[in-house]
Scaffold this active site. Structure first.
Site, PDB file in Angstrom:
ATOM      1  N   ASP A  16      26.860  32.765  42.087  1.00 13.03           N
ATOM      2  CA  ASP A  16      27.211  31.602  42.917  1.00 13.03           C
ATOM      3  C   ASP A  16      27.275  30.331  42.068  1.00 13.03           C
ATOM      4  O   ASP A  16      26.560  30.202  41.077  1.00 13.03           O
ATOM      5  CB  ASP A  16      26.166  31.446  44.040  1.00 13.03           C
ATOM      6  N   HIS A  33      36.257  29.804  39.213  1.00 11.27           N
ATOM      7  CA  HIS A  33      36.256  31.271  39.352  1.00 11.27           C
ATOM      8  C   HIS A  33      36.721  31.937  38.046  1.00 11.27           C
ATOM      9  O   HIS A  33      36.188  32.972  37.652  1.00 11.27           O
ATOM     10  CB  HIS A  33      37.140  31.701  40.520  1.00 11.27           C
ATOM     11  N   LEU A 127      26.645  51.872  30.757  1.00 12.38           N
ATOM     12  CA  LEU A 127      26.307  50.883  31.791  1.00 12.38           C
ATOM     13  C   LEU A 127      27.236  51.100  32.982  1.00 12.38           C
ATOM     14  O   LEU A 127      28.442  51.271  32.803  1.00 12.38           O
ATOM     15  CB  LEU A 127      26.518  49.459  31.249  1.00 12.38           C
TER      16      LEU A 127
HETATM   17  C1  IPE Z   1      27.744  34.522  48.167  1.00 15.49           C
HETATM   18  O1  IPE Z   1      28.067  33.209  47.868  1.00 15.49           O
HETATM   19  C2  IPE Z   1      28.907  35.424  47.908  1.00 15.49           C
HETATM   20  C3  IPE Z   1      29.305  35.589  46.511  1.00 15.49           C
HETATM   21  C4  IPE Z   1      28.724  35.065  45.462  1.00 15.49           C
HETATM   22  C5  IPE Z   1      30.443  36.437  46.309  1.00 15.49           C
HETATM   23  P1  IPE Z   1      28.576  32.189  48.991  1.00 15.49           P
HETATM   24  O2  IPE Z   1      28.868  30.919  48.268  1.00 15.49           O
HETATM   25  O3  IPE Z   1      29.688  32.775  49.774  1.00 15.49           O
HETATM   26  O4  IPE Z   1      27.292  32.049  49.918  1.00 15.49           O
HETATM   27  P2  IPE Z   1      26.899  30.944  51.002  1.00 15.49           P
HETATM   28  O5  IPE Z   1      28.073  30.779  51.923  1.00 15.49           O
HETATM   29  O6  IPE Z   1      26.611  29.660  50.267  1.00 15.49           O
HETATM   30  O7  IPE Z   1      25.678  31.482  51.669  1.00 15.49           O
HETATM   31  C1  IPE Z   2      30.752  32.058  44.045  1.00 14.92           C
HETATM   32  O1  IPE Z   2      30.974  30.718  43.775  1.00 14.92           O
HETATM   33  C2  IPE Z   2      32.008  32.868  43.978  1.00 14.92           C
HETATM   34  C3  IPE Z   2      32.495  33.352  45.288  1.00 14.92           C
HETATM   35  C4  IPE Z   2      31.872  33.234  46.407  1.00 14.92           C
HETATM   36  C5  IPE Z   2      33.780  34.010  45.290  1.00 14.92           C
HETATM   37  P1  IPE Z   2      31.335  29.694  44.946  1.00 14.92           P
HETATM   38  O2  IPE Z   2      32.813  29.598  45.052  1.00 14.92           O
HETATM   39  O3  IPE Z   2      30.623  30.038  46.193  1.00 14.92           O
HETATM   40  O4  IPE Z   2      30.761  28.343  44.336  1.00 14.92           O
HETATM   41  P2  IPE Z   2      30.075  27.152  45.150  1.00 14.92           P
HETATM   42  O5  IPE Z   2      28.894  27.725  45.867  1.00 14.92           O
HETATM   43  O6  IPE Z   2      31.109  26.591  46.066  1.00 14.92           O
HETATM   44  O7  IPE Z   2      29.672  26.195  44.060  1.00 14.92           O
HETATM   45 MG    MG Z   3      28.818  29.467  46.948  1.00 12.07          MG
END
Ligand code: IPE
Ligand code: IPE
Ligand code: MG
Length: 235
Positions: A16, A33, A127
């Site tokens: 995240d 990303h 792995l």
């Molecule tokens: C969780 O992150 C999903 C992934 C990392 C793929 P999110 O960014 O979607 O989670 P919330 O919405 O903050 O809980």
């Molecule tokens: C996690 O990073 C990746 C996915 C959920 C695909 P985020 O896109 O949720 O990044 P933040 O939380 O907005 O910083």
């Molecule tokens: Mg996120």
């Protein structure tokens, strides 16, 4: 004192913080990303020499469809390209790729790329990299129960565990980005995982950050319901 082995056999990561990483640099979220893919490559390379045998990452949740359509389509495109590009290195390094989730709902071209990557890396024995895509912990429990019911099997803990899309349990669950929640990741499997919340945004997560999480894990006492005295006595 420490009873956890020095290195977790199976690490799971909620990757995240990509969006915030990009926003801080006034860049589009998709750039975050893209950098997230680089961080994953670095993490996969780091796991093997440290003795980690299974790495499970959350790449796209069942809830992430709620994001703006251009982010969702950008992510799908990035996933397909990244998987195709990374396969040769994975083959060289003995990495076996598996995709876990409700894959039938993904774009068809992407499904074909994922299936090909699984076939191309099927012999990897160093792995296992499980990439959770269109995955939700609730979906996993429901699909497991539904498959047992369809086969007329009794729903026991053992049978349900075995019917999950990811039947193995992580020893250590890391979430980057500073949020302290599970967000519908491996709800069943993480019942006894050690949790580690890292303030690093995922694109910044490096070897030192991984080592910090592993060192923290090594200092934990995993009791699985027993007392500390029982665990120390080897009971
Ligand atoms: C969780 O992150 C999903 C992934 C990392 C793929 P999110 O960014 O979607 O989670 P919330 O919405 O903050 O809980
Ligand atoms: C996690 O990073 C990746 C996915 C959920 C695909 P985020 O896109 O949720 O990044 P933040 O939380 O907005 O910083
Ligand atoms: Mg996120």
């Amino acid at each position: 004192m420490a009873t956890a082995p020095a290195v977790p056999h199976h690490i799971a990561i909620v990757m995240d913080g990509n969006g915030r990483w990009a926003r801080r640099r006034l860049l589009p979220r998709i750039v975050g990303h893209q950098r997230g893919v680089d961080a994953l490559r670095r993490c996969v390379r780091a796991c093997q020499p440290r003795g980690v045998e299974v790495l499970t990452v959350f790449a796209f949740s069942s809830e992430n469809w709620k994001r703006p359509p251009e982010e969702v389509s950008g992510l799908m495109e990035l996933l397909g390209k990244a998987v195709a590009r990374e396969v040769p290195e994975m083959q060289n390094n003995g990495v076996r790729l598996r995709f876990i989730g409700h894959l039938a709902a993904l774009p068809e071209g992407l499904q074909r790329t994922l299936a090909q990557a699984e076939r191309d890396t099927a012999d990897g024995d160093k792995l296992t990299l499980n990439v959770c895509l269109n995955y939700g912990g609730r979906w996993d429990i429901v699909q497991a129960a539904a498959s047992l019911a369809a086969r007329g099997e009794a729903i026991t803990e053992g049978a349900l565990s075995g019917a999950l899309a990811l039947p193995s349990a992580p020893d250590l669950l890391i979430r980057t980005g500073g949020e302290q929640r599970i967000s519908n990741f491996l709800l069943w499997q993480c019942a006894y995982s050690e949790l580690f919340f890292s303030s690093y945004l995922w694109p910044d997560f490096d070897e030192a950050a991984l080592d910090e999480a592993i060192a923290d894990f090594a200092a934990r006492e995993r009791r699985f319901g027993k007392t500390s005295e029982q665990v120390q006595g080897g009971a």
